[in-house]
Design an enzyme around this catalytic site. Structure first.
Site, PDB file in Angstrom:
ATOM      1  N   CYS A  22       0.862  -1.184   0.000  1.00  0.00           N
ATOM      2  CA  CYS A  22       0.000   0.000   0.000  1.00  0.00           C
ATOM      3  C   CYS A  22       0.902   1.238   0.000  1.00  0.00           C
ATOM      4  CB  CYS A  22      -0.905  -0.065   1.225  1.00  0.00           C
ATOM      5  SG  CYS A  22      -1.312   1.497   1.971  1.00  0.00           S
ATOM      6  N   CYS A  44       0.680   3.698   2.886  1.00  0.00           N
ATOM      7  CA  CYS A  44       1.159   3.120   4.163  1.00  0.00           C
ATOM      8  C   CYS A  44       2.679   3.241   4.224  1.00  0.00           C
ATOM      9  CB  CYS A  44       0.789   1.646   4.279  1.00  0.00           C
ATOM     10  SG  CYS A  44      -0.940   1.307   4.056  1.00  0.00           S
TER      11      CYS A  44
END
Ligand SMILES: C=C(CC[C@@H](C)[C@H]1CC[C@H]2C3=CC[C@H]4[C@H](C)[C@@H](O)CC[C@]4(C)[C@H]3CC[C@]12C)C(C)C
Ligand SMILES: C[S@@+](CC[C@H](N)C(=O)[O-])C[C@H]1O[C@@H](n2cnc3c(N)ncnc32)[C@H](O)[C@@H]1O
Length: 689
Positions: A606, A609
């Site tokens: 991600c 993230c």
């Protein structure tokens, strides 16, 4: 006594006039005031004639050629720029109205959405196609710290934009160029991204401007365009419909509005791959024209004001006609929306990507995935009803993930969340991209300090690998440590640029192994690159326990560091959690000391993230005494995924704030400032945004 009455009447009149001009008619954003209205680059005496000249354009048949249109658009903006700034602000576009947010905030969010859609990073060079006086450009540069170059046909707007950039202290990031977007003075493959907000509707042929944008964009970069279009409710045989659309065209210098369906077709025709499109005017979106409708009283007042100022010789004479035209345009625009309780005019955005080569699906997915997260973040922040739609996409994405992971435990490039909804995604054919030789060219570019040459930095922590056997052995010896492999080529300039950063990292991260493979060193290394499917260098692959867990191409030092921290972190102050039970234990442990627990919930691949993780590590060190930072990857195993479901985590990254055994709240997003603000808030510090 008489003179006192005279004085009082005079003072009252002067006060009334001041109130009428300055209080009732203030500049929207410290821009123009009514008393400063001008004719742009046109001298005051010529405004009226130019206004008449402008109208001639619409005498049938319209001369919608690329020779005529830019000139008439330029005249239009000489006439209206000051009035727009005075009555609307520095951003010349609409935005969906957001309950509880001011017009200014809604405008800014709409502009920032463009940044998220095209995945702008600090330091990128972004093109603003048709930039006006630069409202969007400033919001975008301030938000992303990217360099933005704007182009507008109107010289007066260039001067206004430069002035505003300077006042806002953003002139080092924002540059404004006077030019025609149908023939831009920029080199091929120059920009990292581009956007246009309600500007390309002025092009006589959309193909021409899209083709120009395509030309100046680097292959693989994104372009988003907010377009004005007619919707499928528009009936070309309906006299009232035609009347409204022509009214809008006349009052907005449009050579001819296009239909919603046409836009993506045109984009594809010039070679773009269409990533996403949406009608922003469709219910349940809040109407973007609300403010126009609400502003009618103010526009009446403006009209009186302009008439008085023109009569006093303060505003150019022709300004009254121009204002009258805008007044009528506002009426056509709201009628267009209200007609038969449905909209015949839509507000659509399309996001296009150029030169995405099918051989790099991971690049595709990572950029779109991070876009999707950011967009939904922006939408959820603005509370716009469309957010529900976007959240649904991300929810599907998370719930589907474990299935694909358990079916294939190896590194699997994530599908784009959008692709779950199957939007039309088309790859640009290779023959249309940079000639194939350009890849080879990259490899033969002269480098000054290529890895492996005598100018390369001291790099004893980086293991040089020369064959498949050595490579597999190095991975085996590393066991469950993180292994970062750079695939490079001796004469690739980009390889030599990033290599010193990898060497630096290798010195700082003792618990991570670093490997260098020079793809062009020998047949053996070539074979290795082929096995690892390396298409372009520098290419970074990340392994753990002999398994590829992530890979990335064309990244800069920050991203490399972020990846190393994210995938390799095991000895930082951030507690690594691997199951639901781990979370419960951590919560139990800190019931007594009453420390705030910040639990960062993410996914392996991600982008946002990874991006926010260095901040988490930094904060964990700075706040070690009062806050416990922990982290969990939802897709690590079934137990983690169950935890995500139990916690109703539908977007990543999500930060859960836990104190005294209770979840006190959460922050969804990857904004560093916002995360810090939230942590402080849960620690009892009053934070004002
Ligand atoms: C995309 C374009 C511009 C869109 C809008 C920014 C403008 C469209 C209509 C404009 C306005 C109408 C009424 C004016 C009012 C009478 C005046 O007193 C103050 C300014 C207005 C509100 C003006 C402001 C800008 C618009 C909303 C086009 C050109 C492609
Ligand atoms: C409605 S304004 C939008 C401005 C800006 N995007 C904003 O949202 O504030 C349209 C802009 O497109 C520019 N434009 C129109 N035709 C152009 C052309 N052929 N070349 C360059 N700019 C053009 C105008 O000068 C104007 O700045």
């Amino acid at each position: 006594m008489d003179s006192l009455a005279l004085f009082c009447t005079g003072a009252l009149l002067a006060g009334g006039l001041y109130w009428f001009v300055c209080v009732l008619g203030p500049a929207e954003q410290k821009g123009k005031r009514a008393v400063n209205l001008s004719g742009g680059s046109i001298s005051a005496g010529e405004v009226e004639d130019n206004y008449k000249e402008y109208w001639k354009f619409f005498k049938r048949p319209k001369e919608t050629t690329k020779e005529k249109v830019p000139d008439f658009v330029d005249t239009f903006y000489n006439l209206v720029t000051d009035i727009y700034e005075w009555g609307w602000g520095q951003s010349f576009h609409f935005s969906p109205s957001i309950p509880g947010k001011s017009h200014r905030d809604a405008t800014r969010l709409h502009e920032e959405m463009a940044v998220h859609l095209i995945d702008v990073k600090a330091g990128d060079c972004i093109l603003d196609v048709g930039c006006g006086v630069g409202g969007p450009m400033r919001a975008i540069a301030a938000h992303s710290r990217a360099n933005v170059v704007g182009i507008t046909i109107n010289e007066y707007q260039v001067n206004r934009a430069r002035l505003h950039n300077k006042k806002a202290g953003l002139d080092s990031l924002c540059e404004v160029v006077c030019g025609n977007f149908l023939k831009m003075p920029f080199e091929d493959n120059h920009f990292d991204g581009a956007y246009s907000i309600e500007a390309t509707c002025h092009a006589p042929k959309l193909e021409d401007v899209y083709a120009e944008v395509f030309r100046v964009l680097k292959p693989g970069s994104l372009y988003v365009s907010y377009e004005w279009v007619t919707t499928d409710k528009y009936e070309a045989e309906n006299k009232e419909h035609v009347d409204i659309i022509q009214g809008i065209e006349r009052g907005d210098a449009l050579p001819g509005l296009r239909s919603y369906a046409e836009i993506t077709e045109i984009a594809k025709r010039v070679g773009f791959e269409v990533v996403k499109e949406k009608d922003l005017a469709k219910p349940p979106a809040q109407p973007w024209w609300t403010r126009l409708k609400m502003g009618r009283v103010a526009y009446w007042r403006n009209h009186i004001l302009v008439t008085i100022l023109a009569a006093l010789g303060i505003a150019p004479k022709g300004t009254v006609g121009v204002h009258d035209m805008l007044f009528k345009t506002a009426d056509y625009l709201t009628r267009g929306e209200f007609y038969e309780l449905d909209s015949i005019m839509g507000h659509c955005y399309s996001s296009y990507v150029s030169a995405l080569l099918p051989s790099h699906p991971w690049k595709h997915s990572s950029s779109i995935q991070s876009n999707a997260n950011s967009i939904s973040e922006a939408w959820s922040r603005c509370g716009w009803i469309l957010a529900l739609h976007s959240m649904a996409v991300v929810t599907n994405f998370i719930l589907k993930l474990p299935l694909s992971l358990s079916a294939s435990p190896k590194f699997t490039p994530l599908r784009s969340p959008h692709s779950l909804f199957s939007p039309p995604i088309f790859a640009k054919p290779q023959s249309l991209t940079k000639p194939k030789t350009s890849r080879t060219q990259l490899l033969i570019t002269k480098a000054t300090a290529a890895p492996g040459t005598k100018n390369a930095p001291r790099d004893e922590r980086v293991k040089k690998v020369h064959s498949i056997e050595e490579f597999d052995e190095a991975l085996r010896l590393a066991k469950n440590k993180l292994v970062v492999v750079e695939f490079a080529a001796s004469r690739s300039l980009d390889s030599s640029k990033i290599y010193p950063f990898m060497v630096d990292l290798s010195r700082q991260c003792n618990d991570v192994e670093f490997i260098l493979v020079m793809g062009d060193e020998s047949e053996k290394t070539k074979e290795l690159c082929e096995r690892e499917k390396i298409k372009k260098v520098p290419h970074f692959s990340f392994y753990k326990s002999m398994e590829k867990i992530h890979e990335e191409e064309g990244i800069g030092p920050d991203q490399l560091m972020g990846d190393v921290l994210y995938y390799g972190d095991s000895h930082s102050a951030v507690v690594q959690l691997h199951s639901k039970e781990d979370v419960e234990k951590l919560i139990d442990d800190h019931k007594v000391d009453q420390k705030l627990i910040v639990l960062d919930v993410g996914l392996k691949h991600c982008g946002p993230c990874v991006k926010v993780y260095p901040t988490v590590i930094k904060l964990s060190r700075q706040m070690a005494g009062t806050v416990v930072f922990a982290r969990m990857n939802g897709d690590e195993n079934d137990s983690c995924m169950q935890f995500l479901r139990d916690m109703n985590v539908v977007e990543v990254p999500t930060f859960l704030f836990i104190r005294d055994g209770q979840i006190r709240g959460r922050y969804v997003g990857s904004g560093k400032g916002e995360l810090i603000g939230e942590i402080l808030r849960y620690q009892g510090v009053r934070v004002t945004y």
